[in-house]
Structure formats: structure tokens, C-alpha cells
Write an enzyme that holds these catalytic residues in place. Structure first.
Site, PDB file in Angstrom:
ATOM      1  N   HIS A 100       0.800  -1.293   0.017  1.00 36.79           N
ATOM      2  CA  HIS A 100       0.042   0.096  -0.225  1.00 36.79           C
ATOM      3  C   HIS A 100       0.960   1.353  -0.028  1.00 36.79           C
ATOM      4  O   HIS A 100       1.797   1.330   0.607  1.00 36.79           O
ATOM      5  CB  HIS A 100      -0.799   0.030   1.180  1.00 36.79           C
ATOM      6  CG  HIS A 100      -0.559  -0.032   2.558  1.00 36.79           C
ATOM      7  ND1 HIS A 100      -0.191   1.185   3.143  1.00 36.79           N
ATOM      8  CD2 HIS A 100      -0.017  -0.995   3.312  1.00 36.79           C
ATOM      9  CE1 HIS A 100      -0.023   0.756   4.508  1.00 36.79           C
ATOM     10  NE2 HIS A 100       0.218  -0.504   4.525  1.00 36.79           N
TER      11      HIS A 100
ATOM     12  N   ASP B 204      -0.534   4.190   0.352  1.00 34.91           N
ATOM     13  CA  ASP B 204      -1.161   5.351   1.401  1.00 34.91           C
ATOM     14  C   ASP B 204      -0.446   5.045   2.976  1.00 34.91           C
ATOM     15  O   ASP B 204       0.316   4.253   3.185  1.00 34.91           O
ATOM     16  CB  ASP B 204      -2.711   5.119   1.444  1.00 34.91           C
ATOM     17  CG  ASP B 204      -3.000   4.093   2.204  1.00 34.91           C
ATOM     18  OD1 ASP B 204      -2.501   2.699   2.142  1.00 34.91           O
ATOM     19  OD2 ASP B 204      -3.931   3.845   3.092  1.00 34.91           O
TER      20      ASP B 204
ATOM     21  N   ASP C 197       6.054   1.494   6.649  1.00 39.96           N
ATOM     22  CA  ASP C 197       4.588   1.053   6.732  1.00 39.96           C
ATOM     23  C   ASP C 197       4.091   2.043   5.575  1.00 39.96           C
ATOM     24  O   ASP C 197       3.122   3.074   5.971  1.00 39.96           O
ATOM     25  CB  ASP C 197       3.929   1.216   7.943  1.00 39.96           C
ATOM     26  CG  ASP C 197       2.539   0.906   7.963  1.00 39.96           C
ATOM     27  OD1 ASP C 197       2.063   0.212   7.135  1.00 39.96           O
ATOM     28  OD2 ASP C 197       1.701   1.063   8.961  1.00 39.96           O
TER      29      ASP C 197
ATOM     30  N   GLU D 194      -5.437   1.116   2.375  1.00 41.61           N
ATOM     31  CA  GLU D 194      -5.196  -0.032   3.332  1.00 41.61           C
ATOM     32  C   GLU D 194      -5.119   0.515   4.843  1.00 41.61           C
ATOM     33  O   GLU D 194      -5.990   0.088   5.709  1.00 41.61           O
ATOM     34  CB  GLU D 194      -3.751  -0.794   3.402  1.00 41.61           C
ATOM     35  CG  GLU D 194      -3.557  -1.935   3.964  1.00 41.61           C
ATOM     36  CD  GLU D 194      -3.184  -1.758   5.376  1.00 41.61           C
ATOM     37  OE1 GLU D 194      -3.408  -2.661   6.501  1.00 41.61           O
ATOM     38  OE2 GLU D 194      -2.702  -0.616   6.186  1.00 41.61           O
ATOM     39  N   GLU D 195      -4.710   1.728   4.982  1.00 39.19           N
ATOM     40  CA  GLU D 195      -4.617   2.513   6.368  1.00 39.19           C
ATOM     41  C   GLU D 195      -6.172   2.781   6.703  1.00 39.19           C
ATOM     42  O   GLU D 195      -6.736   3.418   7.884  1.00 39.19           O
ATOM     43  CB  GLU D 195      -3.732   3.545   6.643  1.00 39.19           C
ATOM     44  CG  GLU D 195      -2.307   3.272   6.286  1.00 39.19           C
ATOM     45  CD  GLU D 195      -1.585   2.350   7.208  1.00 39.19           C
ATOM     46  OE1 GLU D 195      -2.681   1.943   8.125  1.00 39.19           O
ATOM     47  OE2 GLU D 195      -0.590   2.071   7.384  1.00 39.19           O
TER      48      GLU D 195
ATOM     49  N   ASP E 250       4.751  -6.185   4.673  1.00 34.13           N
ATOM     50  CA  ASP E 250       4.051  -4.943   5.405  1.00 34.13           C
ATOM     51  C   ASP E 250       3.842  -5.505   6.879  1.00 34.13           C
ATOM     52  O   ASP E 250       3.072  -4.863   7.436  1.00 34.13           O
ATOM     53  CB  ASP E 250       2.820  -4.773   4.835  1.00 34.13           C
ATOM     54  CG  ASP E 250       1.876  -3.660   5.277  1.00 34.13           C
ATOM     55  OD1 ASP E 250       2.657  -2.650   5.745  1.00 34.13           O
ATOM     56  OD2 ASP E 250       0.684  -3.362   5.344  1.00 34.13           O
TER      57      ASP E 250
ATOM     58  N   THR F 178     -14.554  25.616  33.567  1.00 31.23           N
ATOM     59  CA  THR F 178     -15.653  25.237  34.349  1.00 31.23           C
ATOM     60  C   THR F 178     -16.798  24.563  33.428  1.00 31.23           C
ATOM     61  O   THR F 178     -17.648  25.574  33.278  1.00 31.23           O
ATOM     62  CB  THR F 178     -15.931  25.695  35.461  1.00 31.23           C
ATOM     63  OG1 THR F 178     -16.262  26.975  35.162  1.00 31.23           O
ATOM     64  CG2 THR F 178     -14.707  25.680  36.535  1.00 31.23           C
TER      65      THR F 178
ATOM     66  N   ARG G 210      -8.956  -6.136  18.425  1.00 27.06           N
ATOM     67  CA  ARG G 210      -8.382  -7.133  17.647  1.00 27.06           C
ATOM     68  C   ARG G 210      -8.806  -8.449  17.774  1.00 27.06           C
ATOM     69  O   ARG G 210      -8.847  -9.023  18.797  1.00 27.06           O
ATOM     70  CB  ARG G 210      -6.811  -7.099  17.907  1.00 27.06           C
ATOM     71  CG  ARG G 210      -6.082  -5.720  17.876  1.00 27.06           C
ATOM     72  CD  ARG G 210      -5.790  -5.431  16.254  1.00 27.06           C
ATOM     73  NE  ARG G 210      -5.339  -3.983  16.256  1.00 27.06           N
ATOM     74  CZ  ARG G 210      -4.916  -3.499  15.111  1.00 27.06           C
ATOM     75  NH1 ARG G 210      -4.864  -4.254  13.875  1.00 27.06           N
ATOM     76  NH2 ARG G 210      -4.599  -2.273  14.942  1.00 27.06           N
TER      77      ARG G 210
ATOM     78  N   HIS H 116       2.638   4.236  12.598  1.00 24.17           N
ATOM     79  CA  HIS H 116       1.525   4.942  13.111  1.00 24.17           C
ATOM     80  C   HIS H 116       2.026   6.153  14.048  1.00 24.17           C
ATOM     81  O   HIS H 116       1.124   6.756  14.459  1.00 24.17           O
ATOM     82  CB  HIS H 116       0.458   4.068  13.709  1.00 24.17           C
ATOM     83  CG  HIS H 116      -0.039   3.071  12.576  1.00 24.17           C
ATOM     84  ND1 HIS H 116      -1.260   2.476  12.689  1.00 24.17           N
ATOM     85  CD2 HIS H 116       0.407   2.615  11.160  1.00 24.17           C
ATOM     86  CE1 HIS H 116      -1.547   1.876  11.678  1.00 24.17           C
ATOM     87  NE2 HIS H 116      -0.745   1.915  10.797  1.00 24.17           N
TER      88      HIS H 116
END
Ligand code: BES
Ligand code: MN
Ligand code: MN
Length: 457
Positions: A86, A88, A119, A152-153, A179, A314, A327, A426
Site C-alpha cells: 500500500h 497510502d 509502513d 489500506e490504512e 508489510d 468549568t 483485535r 503510526h
């Protein structure tokens, strides 16, 4: 092979400079302000594939960001490898934590610092250069197809349709992907699995507007407090996930399988030191390797609401939000898990607030075979260039399209990644070792050679 070595030695600097050029394009798929950049990146990938010698290179439009396709068919009777990657990248935020700008790559201590370096631009580009090496030295042992996508991301939402509509064009014997990560350069490894994903967003609404926290506080539910409590209740005292039915169907590994998994080298002290934590955290009864490989998890990716600006205000917020992902491992279906989450979150909400739960993207887990020739070819290729047999390990991340390669195209995948978990994927200061980049380019042609040889038998 000597011809490969010579070719790569002669073109070493150019390979790197070309990658740096790609890294300068901010192809952030999640951010529509970068749509033009993302398109420009696809065009650049097309040019690179063409220059390397691929035929029928095309930027294929989708309902989202385009897919770049190219192929080299030297002999239809030879096996065909479909390379996926990928172009992206993840958003670079938070920008102020980068030591150099994310889209102005710099080389420091032998590593390329830039968003996308590991990545996945740095990794898919190794395949383009490995292909160039074989093609320009007339040593291509098999057919190659490239499919480099731009979403992909953000969940590869349009790639499934592309697979459906291009079954003939994508016909191959195996999918090859770089990847994922290795344990270290001294302990090369191959990921034999990817986890699935179910990504949710929740909104909690209290009063119909923000309120003065002194005038109303204590009398009206605070959605941020309620949300925090609800999120905290999703793990019990053993850090098991409390959503009813969440673990139903989860494939447990045998004692022998767990033992062999736990044989992979892992230095807990080093791991903690690298992360700056005193103690690790996770599901009771499982090792760190198991917690990140074979067990499902639930994470809060972001949580917000009320006043988060400078100084103090406040206020009793009217709304609070969170992005929560899970996951998944074999035996869990991401649509069913998304439904379970939604039902549970709605059920545990007190009447003092209103809840809305929406599902973002998701994907299925995948376990690669280790007894097929593709895995054996990858193992042998790594042994050849690293001087050590790679250790099979389960990766913690997700590449949702991999399960669809099997379902739609009937293809198994090999995950021959050359990154490291410490590459800051990331995160700010993403990096990729020059050594990893060059080692990948050196190793990949052997995969093709061995795969072609083993296919003959
Ligand atoms: N390359 C990663 C996946 C990965 C990294 C697998 C390291 C194994 C080891 C991929 O680009 C990625 O980040 N995938 C996302 C999923 C996607 C749907 C946003 C992920 O894992 O969060
Ligand atoms: Mn990736
Ligand atoms: Mn990623």
C-alpha cells in the site's frame, strides 16, 4: 546470485533516492485534504513500475483512492506471484512530536525517518527494486503481478470489489506481502498470522447542552464520567474482556503450539525499557507474545469530550466520545463482534445518558500455512541472505484484505516483512533501517527463484 549483487551495488544510491522521493508525497488516505497528493502518489508508483519494466501498468480508479496495477508475464506456464502493498500512509499527527518533518525524509543513524518509511512505502518499494533487478538482468524466474493500493490504512473498503471484478487479471499462485515486522535483524522471523479488527465509535449524550459545572454538576450525569466508567468495565480484574460472547469460538492453541510460540526470543526488560514502562499489562494467564499474537484485545484509540483547550474552563459537557477497536483471532467474526459490542454497550448505559454506537471498518483474522512451498521459499530466501532460519511468529496487526485474497481469489499469502516493531509505525518519528531496505531487496529475488524451483517439483 552475483548478477543481482552487482546490479544492486551499482544502483544502491538511486534506489534510496527514489524511495525518498515517494516519501515526500503526503499520501494520507484518511484525510481528504490530501486527496490530490494521494492521487499523485499513485501516478508516481505507476511511473516507477513502468520504469522497472512492468507491462500493462495502470492507475485503476475506485470509489475511493486508486489501485496501481502492473505485471510482467514472461511465460504463462510459469508460476505467478502477486505482490501486494500500500502506498497510502497514516496521518502524521501529532506533528510537534516529530524530530524532523514527516514528509521531509532524513537519514539518521542508518535509518530513514519519514511517515510511510516502514509502513509501507519502504517495504513495497523493495519489491519494485527486486523486480527491476531480476528484470534488467534477465533473470526473472516467474511471472509477477503488482497490486499497490491506496486505502489500506482506512480499511481497504474498495479493494474487495476490485478483487471481485478482476479475478482473471489477478490470477496467481500466491500473494507476497512485505508489510509486517521481524523480531530483529539478528533474529529474522516470518509472521504466520494477522489479527482481525472491529472498529467502533461511541457517543454518550447527557443533558441537551454543555452546562455550568458548578450550577448543574452533581445533579446531572456527566457523559465523560459515564463513558469512562463504561469503558473501564470492558475489562475485568484479570484483564479479560467482559462483553458477553466475546470469546465464543476463539480458537485456543494446544499446549505444544503455545510452547513453540513462546520459544521466540523475547527480552522483557528490553521491551519495557524501549517503551518506558515499569510493568507490562495484559490478559492474565498469557505471555506478552501470546497477548499480542493469539489473543483478542480491546483498545481505546481516542477519547474526548468537554473542554480540552488551554487553561481551565468549568463545564459539564453535554457529550463524550470514544473510538474503540478490538483485535480478533481465528474463530471470531468481525461483524458478529461489532454487533455484540453494540448490544453490550447499549445495555450497560445508565438511563441518565443516551448512547449511540456505530461500526467503522473491520476485517477477518488470517493464519498463513507454513507447510506450503511459498512459505518454504520465503524461509529459504531469508536463510540465504540472513544466514539464519526465520522464526515463525504471529503478528499482532491487521491487513484485512489478506483474508479476502483467500476468499475471493483462493490465494494463500506469505507475509515476508522486513520492518521492526520498534519502527514507530503510526507514531511520530516512523523509521525504516537502510539495512532493512537493502536486505529486503537482496532477499526478495531469492523468494521468486526458490518459489519457481519448488513449483516445478
Ligand atoms: N502494516 C500494518 C499491519 C501490521 C503491522 C501487521 C505490523 C503486522 C505487524 C498495516 O498497515 C496496518 O496498520 N493495518 C491496520 C489495519 C487497518 C484496517 C487500519 C492496523 O493493523 O491497525
Ligand atoms: Mn501497512
Ligand atoms: Mn499501517
Amino acid at each position: 546470485m552475483q548478477v543481482w549483487k552487482d546490479y544492486q551495488a551499482q544502483n544502491k544510491d538511486r534506489f534510496l533516492n527514489e524511495l525518498l522521493e515517494l516519501l515526500r508525497i503526503p499520501s494520507v488516505s484518511a484525510d481528504s485534504r490530501h486527496n490530490e497528493d494521494t492521487k499523485r502518489c499513485a501516478e508516481a508508483v505507476k511511473q516507477r513500475l513502468t520504469d522497472a519494466g512492468a507491462d500493462k501498468v495502470e492507475v485503476c480508479p475506485t470509489a475511493g483512492h486508486p489501485i496501481v496495477y502492473g505485471e510482467k508475464i514472461i511465460d504463462p506456464s510459469l508460476p505467478t506471484v502477486l505482490v501486494y502493498g500500500h502506498y497510502d500512509v497514516q496521518p502524521p499527527d501529532p506533528l510537534d512530536l516529530w524530530t524532523s518533518p514527516p514528509f521531509e525524509p532524513v537519514i539518521k543513524d542508518g535509518k530513514i525517518y519519514a511517515r510511510g518509511s516502514a509502513d509501507d512505502k519502504g517495504q513495497f518499494y523493495m519489491h519494485v527494486k527486486a523486480f527491476e533487478t531480476m528484470n534488467k538482468t534477465n533473470t526473472l524466474p516467474c511471472n509477477i503481478k503488482f497490486m499497490i493500493e491506496g486505502e489500506e490504512e482506512v480499511g481497504s473498503n474498495n479493494l474487495g470489489v476490485f478483487l471481485e471484478n478482476n479475478k482473471e487479471r489477478l490470477k496467481a499462485d500466491v500473494v507476497l506481502i512485505s508489510d509486517t515486522s521481524m523480531i530483529s535483524m539478528d533474529n529474522p522471523s516470518i509472521d504466520t498470522g494477522l489479527r482481525g479488527l472491529a472498529y467502533m465509535e461511541v457517543a454518550v449524550t447527557g443533558a441537551n447542552r454543555d452546562l455550568h459545572s458548578g450550577v448543574y454538576g452533581g445533579a446531572v450525569a456527566n457523559p465523560a464520567t459515564i463513558l469512562a466508567k463504561m469503558i473501564a468495565s470492558l475489562h475485568d480484574e484479570n484483564n479479560h474482556i467482559t462483553i458477553p460472547g466475546f470469546y465464543d469460538g476463539v480458537q485456543e492453541l494446544s499446549a505444544a503450539e503455545r510452547e513453540s510460540l513462546n520459544k521466540a526470543p523475547f527480552d522483557e526488560a528490553e521491551y519495557k525499557k524501549d517503551l518506558g514502562v515499569e510493568e507490562l499489562w495484559g490478559e492474565k494467564g498469557y505471555s506478552t507474545i501470546e497477548r499480542t499474537g493469539i489473543r483478542p484485545t480491546l483498545e481505546v484509540n481516542g477519547i474526548w469530550g468537554g473542554y480540552t483547550g488551554e487553561g481551565a474552563k468549568t463545564v459539564l459537557p453535554g457529550k463524550a466520545f470514544a473510538k474503540i477497536s478490538m483485535r480478533l483471532v481465528p474463530g471470531q467474526d468481525w461483524v458478529a463482534i461489532s454487533d455484540l459490542f453494540k448490544a453490550h454497550f447499549e445495555k450497560i448505559a445508565p438511563k441518565s445518558v443516551k448512547i449511540s454506537v456505530t461500526a467503522h471498518h473491520g476485517g477477518s483474522p488470517y493464519v498463513t500455512p507454513t507447510d506450503n512451498i511459498a512459505f518454504k521459499a520465503a524461509s529459504k530466501a531469508i536463510s540465504t541472505t540472513f544466514g539464519k532460519d526465520p522464526i515463525p511468529v504471529r503478528g499482532g496487526g491487521s491487513i484485512p484484505i489478506v483474508a479476502l485474497f483467500e476468499k475471493t481469489l483462493g490465494l494463500k499469502t506469505v507475509l515476508m516483512g522486513f520492518g521492526l516493531d520498534s519502527d514507530n509505525l503510526h507514531s511520530p518519528n516512523e523509521k525504516y533501517g537502510l539495512e532493512n531496505f537493502y536486505k529486503g531487496i537482496e532477499t526478495i529475488p531469492y523468494f521468486h527463484q526458490y518459489f519457481a524451483e519448488m513449483s516445478k517439483k
